[in-house]
Design an enzyme around this catalytic site. Sequence first.
Site, short mmCIF file in Angstrom:
data_model
loop_
_atom_site.label_atom_id
_atom_site.label_comp_id
_atom_site.label_asym_id
_atom_site.label_seq_id
_atom_site.Cartn_x
_atom_site.Cartn_y
_atom_site.Cartn_z
CG ASP A 45 -1.82 -1.23 1.27
OD1 ASP A 45 -2.25 -1.70 0.21
OD2 ASP A 45 -2.06 -1.74 2.38
CD GLU A 219 -13.26 -4.50 -4.89
OE1 GLU A 219 -13.56 -5.08 -3.83
OE2 GLU A 219 -13.97 -4.58 -5.92
CD GLU A 338 22.43 6.83 9.09
OE1 GLU A 338 22.29 5.85 9.83
OE2 GLU A 338 23.16 7.80 9.36
CD GLU A 340 19.85 3.14 8.65
OE1 GLU A 340 19.59 4.18 9.30
OE2 GLU A 340 20.90 2.48 8.82
#
Length: 459
Positions: A45, A219, A338, A340
């Site tokens: 999402d 939907e 970083e 990450e």
Amino acid sequence: MTPTLSSPMIRRAGALLTALLCALVLAPALAKADNPIVQHIYTADPAPMVHNGRVYLYTGHDEDGSTWFTMKEWRVWSSDDMVNWTDHGAPMNVGTFAWASKDAWAGQAIQRNGKFYWYAPVVNRATGRMAIGVGVSDSPTGPFRDAIGRPLVENGEIDPSVFIDDNGQAYLYWGNPNLWYVRLNADMTSFSGSPTKIPLTTAGFGSRTGDAARPTLYEEGPWVYKRNGLYYNVFAAKCCSEFIAYSTAPTPTGPWTYRGTIMPTQGSSFTNHAGIVDFKGSSYFFYHNGALPGGGGFTRSVAVERFSYNADGTIPTINMTTGGAPQAGTLNPFVRQEAETIAAGSGIETEPSSEGGMNVGWIENGDYLKVKGAAFGSGARTFSARVASAGAGGTVEVRLDGPSGAVVGRCGVSGTGGWQNWTTVSCPVSGATGTRDLYLRFAGGSGYLFNVNWWQFTA
């Protein structure tokens, strides 16, 4: 509440059977190249937001091994080049809303007046229905707190999308099986009037066959924005499996005209969910699929494609790729990066660091992370990394162009007495020139080796 056959809970329960049947015939796809853009956890999402020269991406988090939409937290990522994404962790979860019991489903964040508002659906413990809460933070990466201590709006439906028009009026859209909106007040935490249902006509949202209760393609998962004076509503169409379609309108409340398919049904997830932003002169389409190992309808992954609008403002057909969007610029390896911040990887995970932010951890022999397009220029001389180890440590192999590519440096890591007891190690580097893909490959004995918080080269 007592669910009806048109409620999102029941429709998603029906989707479970579809997913299980598909699982019998579809082998799990393998991640390749740089899509999905997050490869160390499942994400779903996507809701992108551009702020101060970066794209911030707000996602859900499918738990490993899920056989339902088991989601307990939301995650944040950011990038300034669309390929290397920094993991900012989970600054909001179901527990952020004391009145909520479960289901951290699809939401969207927006900035206004120096604050960031994140609208998200959760189950209201008191009523058992889906309700929409709003988190607020002074930073795009959180932490977020409950802005009002109760649901902002509740009618059992899901998937909020927020939009601020040029005149400053903000709108919140949401819904499955219906499509609703409210006009948000300037405080972004209250609204004027009552929720209004948008008429779902076949002229506005396309024609669906085989489901008398759902005559249109709409939907769930609306994504509303404005471009060149035209309002777009991009949505997930026709469960299950879903595709992505869109409609346009001359005003933010309609009347809507159906414009067709953007992304056809594809990929090994029976849901899809879209978000669109413009960044650095290009347009980007975010979506999710089941492309990671073990992926599927309940273990999804976010991906992105670059696209160009047609001359008349229509959106072209966009297909899923494994290559993803091209890099928008390069990464500077001579400033602290970083650990990450990752384009792709294998084996690694992330966790909160005692020094702030996140660190890469659970590293075993042979694991690696990839950083795309590092601009070394005329060359790098040394490599440094911030590391910690409660074990025997190991080696950071600095490689170029692949996990088995040329080794340009090796940094030894010794035990530091704890997984969060940090020290900095450095080693000489030779041969790192030009703009190259950087791979940090980790080597050592059995078990977990060490954690990495950040790294940096010197010229």
